[in-house]
Design an enzyme around this catalytic site. Structure first.
Site, PDB file in Angstrom:
ATOM      1  N   TYR A   1       9.288  13.218  14.042  1.00 24.07           N
ATOM      2  CA  TYR A   1       8.876  12.850  12.689  1.00 24.07           C
ATOM      3  C   TYR A   1       8.723  11.327  12.597  1.00 24.07           C
ATOM      4  CZ  TYR A   1      10.196  17.626  11.225  1.00 24.07           C
ATOM      5  OH  TYR A   1      10.302  18.992  11.091  1.00 24.07           O
TER       6      TYR A   1
ATOM      7  N   PRO B   1       9.058  25.993   2.346  1.00 20.12           N
ATOM      8  CA  PRO B   1       9.475  27.039   1.396  1.00 20.12           C
ATOM      9  C   PRO B   1       8.679  27.032   0.098  1.00 20.12           C
ATOM     10  CG  PRO B   1      11.030  25.219   1.363  1.00 20.12           C
ATOM     11  CD  PRO B   1      10.077  24.936   2.491  1.00 20.12           C
ATOM     12  N   LEU B   2       8.069  25.870  -0.221  1.00 20.14           N
ATOM     13  CA  LEU B   2       7.287  25.786  -1.459  1.00 20.14           C
ATOM     14  C   LEU B   2       5.794  25.883  -1.172  1.00 20.14           C
ATOM     15  CD1 LEU B   2       9.252  22.875  -3.202  1.00 20.14           C
ATOM     16  CD2 LEU B   2       9.405  25.325  -3.687  1.00 20.14           C
ATOM     17  N   ALA B   3       5.454  26.332   0.024  1.00 22.46           N
ATOM     18  CA  ALA B   3       4.045  26.446   0.420  1.00 22.46           C
ATOM     19  C   ALA B   3       3.288  25.158   0.084  1.00 22.46           C
ATOM     20  CB  ALA B   3       3.391  27.664  -0.240  1.00 22.46           C
TER      21      ALA B   3
ATOM     22  N   GLY C   1       3.829  22.858  -2.045  1.00 16.15           N
ATOM     23  CA  GLY C   1       3.632  22.540  -3.463  1.00 16.15           C
ATOM     24  C   GLY C   1       2.946  23.651  -4.246  1.00 16.15           C
TER      25      GLY C   1
ATOM     26  N   LEU D   1       3.874  26.582  -4.584  1.00 20.18           N
ATOM     27  CA  LEU D   1       4.896  27.315  -5.329  1.00 20.18           C
ATOM     28  C   LEU D   1       5.626  26.401  -6.318  1.00 20.18           C
ATOM     29  CD1 LEU D   1       6.063  29.768  -2.521  1.00 20.18           C
ATOM     30  CD2 LEU D   1       4.820  30.310  -4.625  1.00 20.18           C
TER      31      LEU D   1
ATOM     32  N   GLY E   1       3.175  25.204  -8.423  1.00 24.49           N
ATOM     33  CA  GLY E   1       2.024  25.282  -9.325  1.00 24.49           C
ATOM     34  C   GLY E   1       0.914  24.317  -8.967  1.00 24.49           C
TER      35      GLY E   1
HETATM   36  N1  LIG Z   1      10.315  23.204  12.524  1.00 20.95           N
HETATM   37  C1  LIG Z   1       9.058  22.966  12.237  1.00 20.95           C
HETATM   38  O1  LIG Z   1       8.146  23.138  13.060  1.00 20.95           O
HETATM   39  C2  LIG Z   1       8.718  22.483  10.842  1.00 20.95           C
HETATM   40  C3  LIG Z   1       7.380  22.497  10.388  1.00 20.95           C
HETATM   41  C4  LIG Z   1       7.119  22.066   9.076  1.00 20.95           C
HETATM   42  C5  LIG Z   1       8.171  21.637   8.273  1.00 20.95           C
HETATM   43  N2  LIG Z   1       9.462  21.607   8.749  1.00 20.95           N
HETATM   44  C6  LIG Z   1      10.592  21.143   7.910  1.00 20.95           C
HETATM   45  O2  LIG Z   1      10.520  21.730   6.617  1.00 20.95           O
HETATM   46  C7  LIG Z   1      10.454  20.710   5.613  1.00 20.95           C
HETATM   47  C8  LIG Z   1       9.667  21.182   4.409  1.00 20.95           C
HETATM   48  O3  LIG Z   1       8.400  21.680   4.770  1.00 20.95           O
HETATM   49  P1  LIG Z   1       7.013  21.176   4.176  1.00 20.95           P
HETATM   50  O4  LIG Z   1       7.112  19.737   3.802  1.00 20.95           O
HETATM   51  O5  LIG Z   1       5.983  21.617   5.136  1.00 20.95           O
HETATM   52  O6  LIG Z   1       6.747  22.068   2.906  1.00 20.95           O
HETATM   53  P2  LIG Z   1       7.317  22.351   1.445  1.00 20.95           P
HETATM   54  O7  LIG Z   1       8.764  22.057   1.355  1.00 20.95           O
HETATM   55  O8  LIG Z   1       6.837  23.704   1.086  1.00 20.95           O
HETATM   56  O9  LIG Z   1       6.467  21.333   0.564  1.00 20.95           O
HETATM   57  C9  LIG Z   1       6.828  20.010   0.428  1.00 20.95           C
HETATM   58  C10 LIG Z   1       5.882  19.302  -0.506  1.00 20.95           C
HETATM   59  O10 LIG Z   1       5.836  19.962  -1.770  1.00 20.95           O
HETATM   60  C11 LIG Z   1       5.690  18.999  -2.782  1.00 20.95           C
HETATM   61  N3  LIG Z   1       6.817  19.107  -3.717  1.00 20.95           N
HETATM   62  C12 LIG Z   1       8.134  19.177  -3.436  1.00 20.95           C
HETATM   63  N4  LIG Z   1       8.852  19.191  -4.564  1.00 20.95           N
HETATM   64  C13 LIG Z   1       7.960  19.129  -5.570  1.00 20.95           C
HETATM   65  C14 LIG Z   1       8.091  19.094  -6.964  1.00 20.95           C
HETATM   66  N5  LIG Z   1       9.288  19.125  -7.558  1.00 20.95           N
HETATM   67  N6  LIG Z   1       6.959  19.045  -7.717  1.00 20.95           N
HETATM   68  C15 LIG Z   1       5.738  19.019  -7.134  1.00 20.95           C
HETATM   69  N7  LIG Z   1       5.554  19.020  -5.800  1.00 20.95           N
HETATM   70  C16 LIG Z   1       6.656  19.086  -5.030  1.00 20.95           C
HETATM   71  C17 LIG Z   1       5.722  17.612  -2.124  1.00 20.95           C
HETATM   72  O11 LIG Z   1       4.402  17.168  -1.915  1.00 20.95           O
HETATM   73  P3  LIG Z   1       4.036  15.578  -2.005  1.00 20.95           P
HETATM   74  O12 LIG Z   1       4.886  14.916  -0.986  1.00 20.95           O
HETATM   75  O13 LIG Z   1       2.568  15.578  -1.686  1.00 20.95           O
HETATM   76  O14 LIG Z   1       4.328  15.138  -3.414  1.00 20.95           O
HETATM   77  C18 LIG Z   1       6.389  17.909  -0.806  1.00 20.95           C
HETATM   78  O15 LIG Z   1       6.046  17.018   0.228  1.00 20.95           O
HETATM   79  C19 LIG Z   1       9.860  19.513   6.364  1.00 20.95           C
HETATM   80  O16 LIG Z   1      10.151  18.282   5.750  1.00 20.95           O
HETATM   81  C20 LIG Z   1      10.555  19.630   7.712  1.00 20.95           C
HETATM   82  O17 LIG Z   1      11.870  19.119   7.619  1.00 20.95           O
HETATM   83  C21 LIG Z   1       9.743  22.044  10.011  1.00 20.95           C
END
Ligand SMILES: NC(=O)c1ccc[n+]([C@@H]2O[C@H](COP(=O)([O-])OP(=O)(O)OC[C@H]3O[C@@H](n4cnc5c(N)ncnc54)[C@H](OP(=O)(O)O)[C@@H]3O)[C@@H](O)[C@H]2O)c1
Length: 331
Positions: free
Chosen positions: A81, A224-226, A228, A230, A232
């Site tokens: 990262y 988990p929030l797809a 963003g 999820l 909206g």
């Molecule tokens: N092991 C692996 O291969 C792997 C792969 C992917 C992810 N991960 C881990 O999983 C974590 C989370 O995954 P992810 O970032 O892909 O997806 P996520 O948690 O589904 O989505 C995160 C994004 O959702 C938005 N968000 C979060 N809270 C919000 C709120 N209250 N209101 C509006 N938008 C909101 C933000 O976008 P903005 O930043 O654009 O505002 C944030 O960056 C990563 O940080 C990483 O640690 C692991």
């Protein structure tokens, strides 16, 4: 089986040292058979920073600090990262500024570093950046078909015996890979498999999750929030940035997007009708499956909003309805 009966029972302990007037929800913990410590039920993922290039470091630091203040203890990072920047920032903010003995720090060895000497060197470097002597959980980020898992797992077990690693986990592993990896551990077991898992993307991983449940391996749900959706986001139009589409496991690809949006809108309508945030449904549905969501958050306000969402537990009826809607059931 009801969703609730599948859920490991988290002990609802109070979050520590809130630093502000904001109400602090209890995060909860999940006991893991192969871990030295219980695993927090909800975590902050630190992938976004650095990786997407435009992230403002001060804002990210404020986000981690706010998460700590509000009782989040599980921080998920990886050597890849931001090329180590994510680990260094976490080390700076969390551990140098706040002590951090309570933190549950998880990091990952890259799929490019799975030979024994590489794993050892990668951990040394990660610990240096994190300013710690050990991590609570060390994950293989993804397998490499060219490196036998015997080599990697043997080294991880040695590091576990040396106390540098509290628990051993993997990520993006198939059932065959989990079985093969497990065969090469003798004194401990695989504690965690971190996989892509959310209401809108789940069927593909059914076999993996069934295997994990049967073998006492905790499923950490990433994205988990797809991204963003999820929350909206993008449901009323608006361009999905390329960096969000990338690595989103086909969520935003044209052949799937119309159906995904329709289902996400139905979930939003359910949330409105039930008087709960959409994110409460997304996060608690995962928790009811026995998974621990690791949420990406890039601003302090997102931490506050997501913890508010976590503090609202939708009824079993609402979660069951969400499951049906996410599957495409309209009735
Ligand atoms: N092991 C692996 O291969 C792997 C792969 C992917 C992810 N991960 C881990 O999983 C974590 C989370 O995954 P992810 O970032 O892909 O997806 P996520 O948690 O589904 O989505 C995160 C994004 O959702 C938005 N968000 C979060 N809270 C919000 C709120 N209250 N209101 C509006 N938008 C909101 C933000 O976008 P903005 O930043 O654009 O505002 C944030 O960056 C990563 O940080 C990483 O640690 C692991």
């Amino acid at each position: 089986m009801t969703p609730t009966s599948r859920r490991p029972i988290p002990s609802r302990r109070k979050a520590a040292t809130p630093g502000s007037a904001t109400a602090v929800p209890a995060i909860g913990e999940i006991p893991i058979p192969a871990g030295k410590r219980a695993h927090p039920a909800l975590g902050l993922g630190l992938w976004g920073l650095g990786r997407w290039g435009t992230e403002d470091e001060a804002r990210t630091k404020a986000t981690v600090a706010r998460a700590w203040e509000l009782g989040l203890r599980w921080f998920d990072t990886a050597e890849v990262y931001g090329n180590g920047r994510s680990e260094r920032l976490l080390g700076d903010v969390l551990l140098r500024s706040h002590g951090g003995t309570e933190a549950y720090v998880a990091t990952k060895v890259s799929w490019e570093h799975l030979r024994p000497s590489q794993v050892r060197a990668a951990l040394v470097n990660s610990l240096e950046r994190l300013a710690r002597r050990s991590v609570d959980l060390y994950l293989v980020h993804a397998p490499d078909a060219h490196v036998p898992l015997a080599e990697t797992m043997g080294t991880l077990e040695a590091l576990w015996k040396e106390g540098k690693v509290g628990a051993i986990g993997v990520s993006n592993f198939t059932v065959d890979e989990l079985e093969e990896a497990g065969r090469h551990l003798s004194s401990t077991r695989i504690a965690v498999n971190q996989v892509h898992y959310n209401l809108l993307n789940r069927d593909e991983g059914d076999a993996v999750r069934a295997y994990c449940r049967a073998h006492g391996i905790l499923i950490e749900a990433y994205t988990p929030l797809a991204r963003g959706l999820l929350h909206g986001r993008y449901l009323d139009g608006g361009r999905v940035p390329a960096e969000v589409r990338r690595y989103a496991h086909r969520l935003f690809e044209p052949d799937r997007l119309p159906q995904i949006l329709e289902r996400a809108r139905a979930l939003r309508a359910l949330a409105t009708e039930a008087g709960v945030p959409l994110a409460s449904i997304a996060l608690h549905w995962l928790a009811d499956q026995g998974a621990a969501p690791v949420v990406g958050m890039s601003r302090p306000e997102q931490v506050e909003e997501n913890l508010r969402a976590w503090s609202v537990r939708p009824s079993a009826r609402v979660l069951a309805r969400a499951e049906a809607l996410a599957r495409g059931d309209r009735a």
